[in-house]
Design an enzyme around this catalytic site. Structure first.
Site, PDB file in Angstrom:
ATOM      1  N   CYS A 289      32.020  32.651  45.435  1.00 50.63           N
ATOM      2  CA  CYS A 289      33.438  32.322  45.602  1.00 50.63           C
ATOM      3  C   CYS A 289      33.610  30.859  45.990  1.00 50.63           C
ATOM      4  CB  CYS A 289      34.041  33.223  46.665  1.00 50.63           C
ATOM      5  SG  CYS A 289      33.132  33.154  48.209  1.00 50.63           S
TER       6      CYS A 289
HETATM    7  P1  NAD Z   1      36.700  42.943  42.543  1.00 44.83           P
HETATM    8  O1  NAD Z   1      37.968  42.563  43.234  1.00 44.83           O
HETATM    9  O2  NAD Z   1      36.777  43.362  41.133  1.00 44.83           O
HETATM   10  O3  NAD Z   1      36.000  44.147  43.324  1.00 44.83           O
HETATM   11  C1  NAD Z   1      35.687  44.086  44.707  1.00 44.83           C
HETATM   12  C2  NAD Z   1      35.573  45.501  45.253  1.00 44.83           C
HETATM   13  O4  NAD Z   1      36.854  46.125  45.229  1.00 44.83           O
HETATM   14  C3  NAD Z   1      34.650  46.403  44.452  1.00 44.83           C
HETATM   15  O5  NAD Z   1      33.946  47.246  45.349  1.00 44.83           O
HETATM   16  C4  NAD Z   1      35.632  47.207  43.617  1.00 44.83           C
HETATM   17  O6  NAD Z   1      35.118  48.447  43.176  1.00 44.83           O
HETATM   18  C5  NAD Z   1      36.768  47.399  44.607  1.00 44.83           C
HETATM   19  N1  NAD Z   1      38.075  47.716  44.017  1.00 44.83           N
HETATM   20  C6  NAD Z   1      38.516  47.468  42.750  1.00 44.83           C
HETATM   21  N2  NAD Z   1      39.793  47.897  42.612  1.00 44.83           N
HETATM   22  C7  NAD Z   1      40.176  48.403  43.815  1.00 44.83           C
HETATM   23  C8  NAD Z   1      41.394  48.963  44.313  1.00 44.83           C
HETATM   24  N3  NAD Z   1      42.490  49.084  43.542  1.00 44.83           N
HETATM   25  N4  NAD Z   1      41.435  49.366  45.593  1.00 44.83           N
HETATM   26  C9  NAD Z   1      40.352  49.229  46.409  1.00 44.83           C
HETATM   27  N5  NAD Z   1      39.175  48.700  45.983  1.00 44.83           N
HETATM   28  C10 NAD Z   1      39.083  48.290  44.702  1.00 44.83           C
HETATM   29  O7  NAD Z   1      35.723  41.699  42.757  1.00 44.83           O
HETATM   30  P2  NAD Z   1      34.238  41.501  42.203  1.00 44.83           P
HETATM   31  O8  NAD Z   1      34.323  41.305  40.725  1.00 44.83           O
HETATM   32  O9  NAD Z   1      33.353  42.581  42.736  1.00 44.83           O
HETATM   33  O10 NAD Z   1      33.831  40.125  42.923  1.00 44.83           O
HETATM   34  C11 NAD Z   1      34.161  38.873  42.423  1.00 44.83           C
HETATM   35  C12 NAD Z   1      35.396  38.304  43.107  1.00 44.83           C
HETATM   36  O11 NAD Z   1      35.191  38.278  44.508  1.00 44.83           O
HETATM   37  C13 NAD Z   1      35.682  36.867  42.724  1.00 44.83           C
HETATM   38  O12 NAD Z   1      37.056  36.679  42.534  1.00 44.83           O
HETATM   39  C14 NAD Z   1      35.205  36.080  43.943  1.00 44.83           C
HETATM   40  O13 NAD Z   1      35.808  34.832  44.100  1.00 44.83           O
HETATM   41  C15 NAD Z   1      35.550  37.011  45.039  1.00 44.83           C
HETATM   42  N6  NAD Z   1      34.748  36.721  46.217  1.00 44.83           N
HETATM   43  C16 NAD Z   1      35.340  36.100  47.294  1.00 44.83           C
HETATM   44  C17 NAD Z   1      34.595  35.765  48.409  1.00 44.83           C
HETATM   45  C18 NAD Z   1      35.223  35.072  49.597  1.00 44.83           C
HETATM   46  O14 NAD Z   1      34.642  35.100  50.666  1.00 44.83           O
HETATM   47  N7  NAD Z   1      36.370  34.458  49.471  1.00 44.83           N
HETATM   48  C19 NAD Z   1      33.237  36.077  48.460  1.00 44.83           C
HETATM   49  C20 NAD Z   1      32.665  36.703  47.369  1.00 44.83           C
HETATM   50  C21 NAD Z   1      33.436  37.036  46.258  1.00 44.83           C
END
Ligand code: NAD
Length: 494
Positions: A289
């Site tokens: 991120c």
């Molecule tokens: P994602 O948002 O697709 O999924 C994250 C988690 O949420 C997963 O476990 C997923 O199954 C779950 N999820 C999906 N839909 C949901 C819902 N409606 N309700 C509850 N949970 C739900 O993200 P990803 O693809 O796993 O990760 C990548 C993203 O994470 C990128 O945008 C990245 O920038 C961000 N990220 C941010 C940080 C930070 O600290 N700011 C750190 C790491 C990753």
């Protein structure tokens, strides 16, 4: 979906009330991003019954966990750090298979997770409240911390161990029970962490792990028993969670996406800056991120920096994370690979130039992409939307003012970096860059676990930050204020 290769895969279960149980949902698998035909783990997703049992188990277990006391909970976290350290190499190898990152990156993530557990364990012996003077001579006022109760932990795949530990360790230290829904691309790493916590002595029901898709996470955060949600992931999902959680008054902590800029001024050595910048773009295959997504070079710095960056991009070695000479592993899955390829193609259609990309051939199978250096203008879609891969756009700015305004021209506000030794420019950057984390002469990526970490604007939801010890306590507890008099009221004597 199953295949012949699934027979050697690890069979995963859900941790519910201290027991490892099968799910009643659909068959699912995780695969090796470097050899996608190979299943790493198989499982049946958690159905409504397993989710319900997990939430109930957490509710039942939470009070005794709270009553165990801070010091004993800290001891258990310290044992977890030791158990994790003892399994470090096996877990790093598994992480590289399931996630794709290089072995050194996986080892560093396991080591960071061990350190995080030790850090939170040590917080058990710090002051856990404050005292205040009272207007009454015989009274002291003190604050007490009360756990939220049951916390939902929802984590992404990009740091499959470190991000869960950042959340689980303080949630547990402060007396909460947890239901954890990890990303479905990396369930085997999640199961190993849950095993470590069990082995360290976390009592039955205090940590529950349910595996499955986003809809399972949505079902979890909607449960009225969930008093707090800590989420890291995309801002699109973050908005859905916010809408589900905030109206009912549960606490919410979110760390979301970023579109991070690095500004380079003409006074720095372009070769040295390029070394740092390339690492910040392609580390973890750009799936951080905090990764640098835009490099904004001021004046002459642009013409000096671009060839240095180009040389380094061309020389990058892309391959399987398990191979010792690989510098950049695969991306997580086919969808991610296609999104990155489409984003580069769209940038070129919008007028961007491909300045350089890794020159070696990509492996035949696997979700590999060429790390790519583009040059363009801030209006490109790729300069506005987060593309989660090893791609960066170089932009030219006339002066520092313009560089800062380009850097801030995004709805995100996670990290920014500034390369210069000019003190006035540094002061200006610290004051005016819209980012929660600002690095001077070091990469956008990377942070210390005891310092605050969090974004501004759409990179977060206004809430305490998660990595700082004091902020963790703020998020995972409510504060009570007690007015304590040593003398009981007496009847007035006549
Ligand atoms: P994602 O948002 O697709 O999924 C994250 C988690 O949420 C997963 O476990 C997923 O199954 C779950 N999820 C999906 N839909 C949901 C819902 N409606 N309700 C509850 N949970 C739900 O993200 P990803 O693809 O796993 O990760 C990548 C993203 O994470 C990128 O945008 C990245 O920038 C961000 N990220 C941010 C940080 C930070 O600290 N700011 C750190 C790491 C990753």
């Amino acid at each position: 979906m199953t295949s012949n290769q699934d027979s050697s895969a690890i069979r995963l279960r859900h941790l519910v009330g201290g027991r490892w149980i099968d799910g009643s949902g659909t068959p699912a698998r995780s695969t090796d991003p470097a050899s996608p035909e190979e299943a790493v783990a198989t499982y049946r997703t958690a159905g409504a019954e397993q989710l319900d049992s997990a939430v109930r188990a957490a509710v039942t277990a939470q009070r005794a966990w709270r009553d165990l006391g801070l010091i004993e909970r800290g001891r258990i976290l310290r044992r977890a750090a030791e158990v994790l350290a003892g399994r470090a190499e096996d877990i790093a190898v598994l992480m590289t298979r399931e996630h794709g990152k290089t072995l050194p990156e996986s080892r560093a993530e396991v080591a960071g997770s061990v350190e995080t557990l030790h850090y939170h364990a040590s917080r058990a012996r710090a002051a856990d409240g404050a005292t205040y003077p009272s207007g009454h001579p015989d009274e002291v006022i003190r604050t007490l911390r009360r756990p939220l109760g049951v916390v939902a932990v929802i984590t992404p795949w990009n740091f499959p161990l470190q991000i869960p530990v950042w959340k689980l360790a303080p949630a547990l230290l402060w007396g909460n029970a947890v239901v954890w829904k990890p990303a479905s691309d990396t369930p085997a790493v999640a199961v190993t962490l849950a095993e470590v916590l069990c082995e360290a002595g976390v009592p039955e029901g205090v940590v529950n792990l349910v595996l499955g898709p986003g809809s399972l996470g949505a079902g979890l955060v909607a449960r009225p028993e969930i008093a707090g949600v800590t989420f890291t992931g995309s801002d699109a999902v973050g908005r859905l969670i916010r809408d589900a959680v905030v109206p009912r008054g549960a606490k919410l902590q979110m760390e979301l996406g970023g579109h991070n800029a690095a500004i380079v001024l003409p006074d720095v050595d372009p070769a040295a800056a390029a070394d740092v910048l390339v690492g910040a773009v392609v580390g973890s295959t750009g799936q951080k991120c905090t990764a640098t997504r835009r490099i904004i070079a001021v004046g002459d710095a642009y013409d000096d920096l671009l060839p240095e960056l180009a040389k380094r991009f061309e020389a990058l070695r892309v391959g399987a994370g398990r191979d010792a000479d690989t510098q950049v592993g695969p991306v997580i899955n086919e969808r991610a690979r296609a999104e990155i390829a489409d984003a580069v193609q769209q940038a070129v259609a919008e007028g961007a130039e491909v300045v350089a990309r890794s020159s070696g051939p990509l492996p035949d199978a696997g979700h590999f992409v060429h790390p790519t250096l583009l040059a363009g203008t801030p209006e490109l879609t790729i300069c506005r939307e987060e593309v989660f891969g090893p791609v960066v756009t170089a932009l030219r700015a006339a002066d520092l003012d313009e560089a800062i305004s380009i850097a801030n021209d995004t709805r995100y506000g996670l990290t920014a970096a500034l390369f210069t030794t000019d003190e006035r420019a540094v002061r200006r950057g610290l004051a005016d860059l819209d980012a929660g984390l600002i690095k001077v002469n070091s990469p956008n990526t990377g942070s210390e676990l005891h310092a605050p970490f969090g974004g501004l604007k759409d990179s977060t939801f206004p809430a305490p930050r998660e990595q700082n010890g004091d902020s963790s306590a703020e998020f995972f507890t409510w504060t009570k204020t007690a007015y304590l008099r040593t003398t009981a009221p007496r009847e007035a004597r006549s």
